[in-house]
Structure formats: structure tokens, C-alpha cells
Design a protein around this motif. Sequence first.
Motif, short mmCIF file in Angstrom:
data_model
loop_
_atom_site.label_atom_id
_atom_site.label_comp_id
_atom_site.label_asym_id
_atom_site.label_seq_id
_atom_site.Cartn_x
_atom_site.Cartn_y
_atom_site.Cartn_z
N TYR A 72 -2.63 -2.96 5.62
CA TYR A 72 -3.45 -3.49 4.53
C TYR A 72 -3.10 -2.79 3.22
O TYR A 72 -2.91 -1.56 3.18
CB TYR A 72 -4.94 -3.24 4.81
N ASP A 73 -3.00 -3.56 2.16
CA ASP A 73 -2.97 -3.01 0.81
C ASP A 73 -4.42 -2.82 0.38
O ASP A 73 -5.23 -3.75 0.46
CB ASP A 73 -2.26 -3.95 -0.15
N VAL A 90 -2.55 2.27 1.05
CA VAL A 90 -2.36 1.43 2.23
C VAL A 90 -3.22 1.98 3.36
O VAL A 90 -3.49 3.17 3.44
CB VAL A 90 -0.88 1.36 2.67
N ARG A 236 -1.56 -7.28 4.58
CA ARG A 236 -0.19 -7.59 4.20
C ARG A 236 0.54 -8.27 5.33
O ARG A 236 1.34 -9.16 5.14
CB ARG A 236 0.55 -6.32 3.79
#
Length: 241
Positions: A72-73, A90, A236
Motif C-alpha cells: 500500500y502507498d 508504504v 498498489r
Amino acid sequence: MSWLNPRRALSALRCLLVAGLLLGLTARAQSLQIPQFSTLPIEPGLREEIELFFSRCGFLAPPLPGRPFALYDVVLSGLTPSGPFQRSGVLFLTGPITLVGTDNGINPNDLILLSGTPDTFPEPGAIRFATNSALTNLLQARCAQAAIDFAFVGADPVAGRLDIVPDINIAAAGPFNQFNLNGGLFANVLQIKGGLMQVFFLQDGILLTGQIQFLGTGFIFSSTVLYQANIVGQLRGTGIF
């Protein structure tokens, strides 16, 4: 979100710690599924992208072959004594790591949160935190091979929620789990020793939101310093190492 007195925060977070421990003990048998909980397909090139990202930051190849992951961002928004901060990072989410180096049980999920490098480049809100030292093999950490469990983790798959409570007996012993409140030459690096992190995974895991309230202590002198931030993020991609 208001800045809290650390002593009052410690009292409140002790209550949260007890609640978190109960959640972890009662819900540890369940896990958020990876990558099944996401509606997005596995990205074939994501592993190479992650390894390139980590290599630029001095990281080694991940040590968990065959393990599914989601990346994940994220954006962290918080408050320090010198003012508010907002920073990117992240969050790397995996299934449970079965090796346990402590007696706090196997976590239903493990994660690593990366935003900056608190020990070498202090910045307001910079933080690194892993629930298990096996994940710090992404970094050249001293205890990477030991797979030491630094946290109690409880999962509610129906709600898509993870409750992460750093194990107060061992969390500060991990050289990786650190944060900064300030930047510059005289900024302190604080070791995470307790508190609570709660993350909700929304829309089948595509989005996440949550809060972090960690307590930190100095390397040499014991102290109680509060790190608090809201966290939001977007998936992401997913993959298998």
C-alpha cells in the motif's frame, strides 16, 4: 487531533493496551486473507518494483519466499510539539509468520510500515515499524534471522480490521522500530515501546485507513514520548514472493 501530554497519553494507552491484548488473544486464529481479500489481480512486475524500491533504500531481498503480500502507498498526517506533519510511505502486509521468538503468540497478519529513515535522516513524523523481525530482513537488521515477534496483533476479517499492540516487554529491543518527532541536527530517535495501531481495510482491501498512537523511549535515557498520526492508503498491488 490534539497534542496530548505524554503522561496522560501513557495512562490512556495502557487501557488501550489491555483492550488490544484481549483483541489479539481472542482473534488471533483469524487472518485477513492475502491476496484473496483484494479484488485487484496479482501484478507480475510488482516484486521487481518492490525490490528496486528497497534496494534504493539499502534493503535486501525479502526473506519470505512463497508468501503472499499486499503493498500500500500510504500518507501519514500527525502532530508534533513543533507543529503538524504530513508524509508519504508504504505499508507491506503479509500473512502470519509462523516462527515465533517470543511468547506472545503467532500473529494472524504481519506488517511493516516505512516512512523515512529515523536513525540516519531525522524528519518530523518519520517512522519504521515491523510486527516481526523477520520482516526487517528487508533491512540489514541485527535480529533479522531470529523472527522475533514484537507485537500482539488481533484481526477481525469481517470488519477488515487489524489491531496492533507493540509488546511492551520486547518492542523497544528491536533496533528497527523507531520514530522521530522533529528533524535536524538535534532530533531524537525514539524506540517504539508500546501503544496501539489500528488499521481498517476497506472496499475489499483496496483502501486503508487508521490511527497510530505509539509510545517511544530514548536509546540511553528512559522516557515516554507520544507519536500520533492518522494513516490513509491505497493498494498498489498484490503478489507472491
